[in-house]
Write an enzyme that holds these catalytic residues in place. Structure first.
Site, PDB file in Angstrom:
ATOM      1  N   ASP A 103       0.844  -1.191   0.000  1.00  0.00           N
ATOM      2  CA  ASP A 103       0.000   0.000   0.000  1.00  0.00           C
ATOM      3  C   ASP A 103       0.886   1.250   0.000  1.00  0.00           C
ATOM      4  OD1 ASP A 103      -2.147  -1.690   0.239  1.00  0.00           O
ATOM      5  OD2 ASP A 103      -2.299  -1.465   2.417  1.00  0.00           O
TER       6      ASP A 103
HETATM    7  N1  URA Z   1      -1.207  -5.900   3.998  1.00  0.00           N
HETATM    8  C1  URA Z   1      -1.704  -4.637   3.967  1.00  0.00           C
HETATM    9  O1  URA Z   1      -2.734  -4.354   4.564  1.00  0.00           O
HETATM   10  N2  URA Z   1      -1.030  -3.712   3.258  1.00  0.00           N
HETATM   11  C2  URA Z   1       0.126  -3.964   2.618  1.00  0.00           C
HETATM   12  O2  URA Z   1       0.700  -3.061   2.020  1.00  0.00           O
HETATM   13  C3  URA Z   1       0.629  -5.275   2.659  1.00  0.00           C
HETATM   14  C4  URA Z   1      -0.050  -6.228   3.363  1.00  0.00           C
END
Ligand code: URA
Length: 239
Positions: free
Chosen positions: A106
């Site tokens: 993310d």
């Molecule tokens: N899980 C999440 O919620 N975000 C990420 O970036 C990776 C794993």
């Protein structure tokens, strides 16, 4: 390895464009097997021919694998209208055509992102049957009890009913905002945030520390990257 044109050789390695190769040839800066090169379409065998650029041998690498310590605010994509992407962080000396992030974090997640131009490797690394675990450290806003740790081990049921694969949860730092380590064996959208939410908590910060058996290099500052060595690639796939 296939025979290729000299200009393609240089562009595939991210060293020079066609036009730049022409200039370098005109300046007698490129030699192939001891002879100055003068044709862009000269056929070469990248494995066996000796290519010199300004007197220095150019080693051919079919593919490139980079370990990035992704900072916050950067998106795991090749292009984006509004935000910087992980490719914007690749320094010119490492850049080559065809690079992409193998898997996504993310925008607000930090840590290990692998960038490569090897689609087959990315596919193998991301395929569920390869069982490449991904390890995260998360700062969360609640103290998890044995019940929640067991739920992670058995498979958290997300709010939309999706049943996650078993995941390991370890408490690294016990406080009002504990630091936990979570090992995932699949990669669904916002997975850790949704797992923690389903367990009654919220992720305050998330950092990926390991892909398969390969830890993020602690010497990489946020935004920095380095090449991944062949023996480290093998560690990722656990072969
Ligand atoms: N899980 C999440 O919620 N975000 C990420 O970036 C990776 C794993």
């Amino acid at each position: 390895m296939a025979i290729m044109r000299l200009d393609k050789f240089f562009s595939s390695q991210g060293i020079a464009t066609r036009r730049e190769v022409k200039k370098l040839m005109d300046a007698k800066a490129i030699y192939v097997n001891g002879e100055p090169a003068h044709k862009l379409d000269q056929k070469i065998d990248p494995q066996t021919d000796e290519i010199l650029l300004r007197g220095k041998r150019v080693e051919y690498r079919e593919h490139l694998y980079l370990m990035l310590n992704k900072p916050q605010g950067v998106v795991s994509a090749t292009t984006d209208r509004d935000c910087p992407t992980v490719l914007d962080l690749v320094p010119p000396e490492l850049f080559r055509p065809g690079l992409f992030p193998a898997g996504r974090l993310d925008k607000d997640t930090t840590g290990f992102v692998l960038i490569t131009d090897d689609g087959d490797f990315a596919h193998r690394m991301l395929a569920p049957k390869s069982h490449v675990p991904k390890v995260y450290q998360a700062r969360i806003n609640v103290r998890f009890t044995e019940t929640q740790i067991r739920q992670f081990a058995e498979g958290v049921v997300l709010k939309d009913g999706f049943v996650c694969l078993p995941a390991e949860l370890k408490i690294l730092e016990d406080s009002d905002q504990p630091l936990v380590e979570i090992t995932l064996h699949e990669g669904k959208y916002h997975q850790i945030k949704r797992m923690v939410a389903a367990s009654g908590g919220k992720v305050l910060a998330l950092h990926r520390v390991k892909l398969g058996g390969l830890p993020l290099d602690p010497n990489l500052a946020p935004g920095a990257m380095r090449e991944i060595l062949h023996k480290e690639l093998v560690q990722i796939l656990g072969e």
